[in-house]
Motif scaffolding. Sequence first.
Motif, PDB file in Angstrom:
ATOM      1  N   PHE A   4       0.861  -1.182   0.000  1.00 25.93           N
ATOM      2  CA  PHE A   4       0.000   0.000   0.000  1.00 25.93           C
ATOM      3  C   PHE A   4       0.893   1.225   0.000  1.00 25.93           C
ATOM      4  O   PHE A   4       1.555   1.536   0.967  1.00 25.93           O
ATOM      5  CB  PHE A   4      -0.903  -0.018   1.239  1.00 25.93           C
ATOM      6  CG  PHE A   4      -1.897   1.110   1.243  1.00 25.93           C
ATOM      7  CD1 PHE A   4      -2.936   1.102   0.333  1.00 25.93           C
ATOM      8  CD2 PHE A   4      -1.776   2.159   2.133  1.00 25.93           C
ATOM      9  CE1 PHE A   4      -3.870   2.119   0.335  1.00 25.93           C
ATOM     10  CE2 PHE A   4      -2.692   3.176   2.123  1.00 25.93           C
ATOM     11  CZ  PHE A   4      -3.738   3.166   1.227  1.00 25.93           C
ATOM     12  N   LEU A   8      -0.885   8.616   3.158  1.00 28.94           N
ATOM     13  CA  LEU A   8      -2.009   8.632   4.078  1.00 28.94           C
ATOM     14  C   LEU A   8      -1.909   9.849   4.981  1.00 28.94           C
ATOM     15  O   LEU A   8      -0.986   9.972   5.774  1.00 28.94           O
ATOM     16  CB  LEU A   8      -2.008   7.347   4.916  1.00 28.94           C
ATOM     17  CG  LEU A   8      -2.069   6.074   4.074  1.00 28.94           C
ATOM     18  CD1 LEU A   8      -2.010   4.855   4.977  1.00 28.94           C
ATOM     19  CD2 LEU A   8      -3.319   6.054   3.232  1.00 28.94           C
ATOM     20  N   ARG A  42      -9.869   9.628   5.349  1.00 24.68           N
ATOM     21  CA  ARG A  42      -8.773   8.671   5.238  1.00 24.68           C
ATOM     22  C   ARG A  42      -8.208   8.425   6.628  1.00 24.68           C
ATOM     23  O   ARG A  42      -7.831   9.368   7.340  1.00 24.68           O
ATOM     24  CB  ARG A  42      -7.684   9.201   4.310  1.00 24.68           C
ATOM     25  CG  ARG A  42      -6.615   8.157   3.987  1.00 24.68           C
ATOM     26  CD  ARG A  42      -5.608   8.704   2.987  1.00 24.68           C
ATOM     27  NE  ARG A  42      -6.223   8.953   1.688  1.00 24.68           N
ATOM     28  CZ  ARG A  42      -6.419   8.018   0.781  1.00 24.68           C
ATOM     29  NH1 ARG A  42      -6.080   6.768   1.034  1.00 24.68           N
ATOM     30  NH2 ARG A  42      -6.981   8.301  -0.369  1.00 24.68           N
ATOM     31  N   LEU A  45      -4.089   5.109   9.906  1.00 20.37           N
ATOM     32  CA  LEU A  45      -3.403   3.831   9.737  1.00 20.37           C
ATOM     33  C   LEU A  45      -2.124   3.748  10.567  1.00 20.37           C
ATOM     34  O   LEU A  45      -1.084   3.277  10.111  1.00 20.37           O
ATOM     35  CB  LEU A  45      -3.104   3.548   8.266  1.00 20.37           C
ATOM     36  CG  LEU A  45      -4.302   3.129   7.412  1.00 20.37           C
ATOM     37  CD1 LEU A  45      -3.852   2.716   6.023  1.00 20.37           C
ATOM     38  CD2 LEU A  45      -5.070   1.990   8.059  1.00 20.37           C
ATOM     39  N   GLU A 128     -10.923   1.190  -1.450  1.00 18.76           N
ATOM     40  CA  GLU A 128      -9.747   1.464  -0.633  1.00 18.76           C
ATOM     41  C   GLU A 128      -9.847   0.791   0.736  1.00 18.76           C
ATOM     42  O   GLU A 128      -8.856   0.269   1.253  1.00 18.76           O
ATOM     43  CB  GLU A 128      -9.560   2.971  -0.483  1.00 18.76           C
ATOM     44  CG  GLU A 128      -9.144   3.657  -1.771  1.00 18.76           C
ATOM     45  CD  GLU A 128      -9.042   5.159  -1.625  1.00 18.76           C
ATOM     46  OE1 GLU A 128      -9.185   5.665  -0.486  1.00 18.76           O
ATOM     47  OE2 GLU A 128      -8.817   5.847  -2.648  1.00 18.76           O
ATOM     48  N   TRP A 131      -9.104  -2.833   0.203  1.00 17.26           N
ATOM     49  CA  TRP A 131      -7.677  -3.002  -0.057  1.00 17.26           C
ATOM     50  C   TRP A 131      -6.898  -2.986   1.256  1.00 17.26           C
ATOM     51  O   TRP A 131      -6.052  -3.848   1.511  1.00 17.26           O
ATOM     52  CB  TRP A 131      -7.227  -1.877  -0.990  1.00 17.26           C
ATOM     53  CG  TRP A 131      -5.780  -1.920  -1.394  1.00 17.26           C
ATOM     54  CD1 TRP A 131      -4.851  -2.877  -1.122  1.00 17.26           C
ATOM     55  CD2 TRP A 131      -5.099  -0.928  -2.161  1.00 17.26           C
ATOM     56  NE1 TRP A 131      -3.635  -2.548  -1.678  1.00 17.26           N
ATOM     57  CE2 TRP A 131      -3.757  -1.355  -2.314  1.00 17.26           C
ATOM     58  CE3 TRP A 131      -5.491   0.275  -2.742  1.00 17.26           C
ATOM     59  CZ2 TRP A 131      -2.807  -0.603  -3.016  1.00 17.26           C
ATOM     60  CZ3 TRP A 131      -4.545   1.019  -3.448  1.00 17.26           C
ATOM     61  CH2 TRP A 131      -3.222   0.573  -3.571  1.00 17.26           C
ATOM     62  N   ARG A 132      -7.225  -2.007   2.111  1.00  9.69           N
ATOM     63  CA  ARG A 132      -6.488  -1.887   3.375  1.00  9.69           C
ATOM     64  C   ARG A 132      -6.747  -3.077   4.292  1.00  9.69           C
ATOM     65  O   ARG A 132      -5.847  -3.533   4.996  1.00  9.69           O
ATOM     66  CB  ARG A 132      -6.850  -0.563   4.061  1.00  9.69           C
ATOM     67  CG  ARG A 132      -6.307   0.659   3.328  1.00  9.69           C
ATOM     68  CD  ARG A 132      -6.428   1.907   4.171  1.00  9.69           C
ATOM     69  NE  ARG A 132      -7.796   2.337   4.368  1.00  9.69           N
ATOM     70  CZ  ARG A 132      -8.419   3.246   3.628  1.00  9.69           C
ATOM     71  NH1 ARG A 132      -7.793   3.816   2.602  1.00  9.69           N
ATOM     72  NH2 ARG A 132      -9.661   3.602   3.884  1.00  9.69           N
ATOM     73  N   GLU A 135      -4.579  -5.841   3.020  1.00  7.18           N
ATOM     74  CA  GLU A 135      -3.183  -5.541   3.283  1.00  7.18           C
ATOM     75  C   GLU A 135      -2.829  -5.734   4.756  1.00  7.18           C
ATOM     76  O   GLU A 135      -1.752  -6.230   5.086  1.00  7.18           O
ATOM     77  CB  GLU A 135      -2.884  -4.099   2.870  1.00  7.18           C
ATOM     78  CG  GLU A 135      -2.779  -3.861   1.376  1.00  7.18           C
ATOM     79  CD  GLU A 135      -1.465  -4.360   0.822  1.00  7.18           C
ATOM     80  OE1 GLU A 135      -1.543  -5.177  -0.119  1.00  7.18           O
ATOM     81  OE2 GLU A 135      -0.397  -3.964   1.304  1.00  7.18           O
ATOM     82  N   ARG A 136      -3.732  -5.324   5.628  1.00  8.36           N
ATOM     83  CA  ARG A 136      -3.465  -5.382   7.063  1.00  8.36           C
ATOM     84  C   ARG A 136      -3.519  -6.797   7.619  1.00  8.36           C
ATOM     85  O   ARG A 136      -2.816  -7.134   8.567  1.00  8.36           O
ATOM     86  CB  ARG A 136      -4.486  -4.520   7.813  1.00  8.36           C
ATOM     87  CG  ARG A 136      -4.041  -3.110   8.092  1.00  8.36           C
ATOM     88  CD  ARG A 136      -5.090  -2.383   8.901  1.00  8.36           C
ATOM     89  NE  ARG A 136      -4.515  -1.223   9.576  1.00  8.36           N
ATOM     90  CZ  ARG A 136      -5.200  -0.394  10.337  1.00  8.36           C
ATOM     91  NH1 ARG A 136      -6.495  -0.591  10.523  1.00  8.36           N
ATOM     92  NH2 ARG A 136      -4.608   0.638  10.931  1.00  8.36           N
ATOM     93  N   GLU A 394     -11.471   1.784  11.049  1.00  9.70           N
ATOM     94  CA  GLU A 394     -10.099   1.322  10.830  1.00  9.70           C
ATOM     95  C   GLU A 394      -9.106   1.782  11.900  1.00  9.70           C
ATOM     96  O   GLU A 394      -7.902   1.623  11.729  1.00  9.70           O
ATOM     97  CB  GLU A 394      -9.615   1.738   9.439  1.00  9.70           C
ATOM     98  CG  GLU A 394     -10.498   1.204   8.302  1.00  9.70           C
ATOM     99  CD  GLU A 394     -10.011   1.612   6.943  1.00  9.70           C
ATOM    100  OE1 GLU A 394      -9.039   0.996   6.451  1.00  9.70           O
ATOM    101  OE2 GLU A 394     -10.588   2.564   6.370  1.00  9.70           O
TER     102      GLU A 394
END
Length: 427
Positions: A4, A8, A42, A45, A128, A131-132, A135-136, A394
Amino acid sequence: MRGFRAILIPLICTIPTLLFSSWDRLSEDTDCYAGCEMAYPRPSLRPLTSAPQDKKPFAMIHYGRHGSSYLSKPSDYDAPYNVLASADSIGKLTPLGRDVLTRLKQIRNDAYNHWGELTDLGVSQLREIAWRMAERFPEIFCQDAYHLGARSLRNTRSLLSMEYTMNQIVKFTRIRVYRNASEEFSYYLNHQDVSRLAVRGDSAALQAYDAFARNCGDGSRLAQSLFSDMDYVRAHVDVMTLSDQLFKVAGNIQNTRLAGTVTLYDLFTKDEIYRHWKKQNAWWYFNYGGYVHHAKKKQALQHQLLRNCFYCADTAVKTKPTAIFHFVDETTFIPFVCLLGVNGYGLATDHLESLEQKGWIDYQLCPMGANLQFILYRRNPDDKDVLMKVLLNEEEATLPLPTDVAPYYHLSDFYSYYQKILEPYEK
């Protein structure tokens, strides 16, 4: 799986603090004041707290609101437009009023036949977020996964939110995903108990809310800026309703193709924007939060969803890596988070003026694309001490139950704590 690499940037309005009030945020990001109409911010993260005892994630239970969308009904756009158009037809608007009418026509045309539908921004948000997640938590979204499933309400924006999210999961994991939007699931995805909904009609509670709302402004200054004849206004215009309608449209623009090119926020002073937000924040709390005169009965509407969460967790513990997704509306998502008491949103008070100070803030709880993720951890399938982490939008979140492994919770403690909450509702 690709890394990713997006830059951010955490939005200031996603950081809860009592030292930096919503009033202070006005100069930073007016869009926050759209409340539940705010486009998904956003996330920061920040790195997640490592699990103790070498435990690894093996399951996710997800609850998500649809992404950015247009307002739900034609009347959301038509009502303020028609008020100004009627006044303009007999020459009762100021130059600003005529300019606002032109802007409303453009906004209305953009939304025509798209009422309640996802916007392009909403689609991007969902992709998105998916996707995160992949990825996480690669341990969950892996080729060894036993089951990835998704269930949705049958309205278009929730169903498409499920499709775009799941398609993105498939794109990055190549795992087959089961998905369904059957009426079979509505008893817990959209549970409606008439006897409990009726508490919103309690006259004493409504009087308290109405008194609070009146103290948040009367719309008179706005009316004077839009109309050239106040006698006409007094006879034909509900100025507070018009102000509310214009503020709602103003907040939703950020979700559409007109974001950054058209605004209605310039019609309001800084104080008026803040007061409008306070009123709408109180409305969500009054109708879907823990307002004490309602005895939390509206939160009880989601006891079926919590019971289903138990079932999903039980299923996950018995299998290989698993992820189960649920796509709901804000009227389900908010009371569910409140029932769980995530991040203190189980707050029970009758003091609507204190909501912000006590951390009950709608745009942090349920922006467009809001999501709640339960992540389960263990060392191996024989590990009986399963841990749980909760992410709200998130970010690591808290639950009101005791734990010796914060921000993780023992799944057995989760069952025990919330079973006691469920008992009176289910009787």
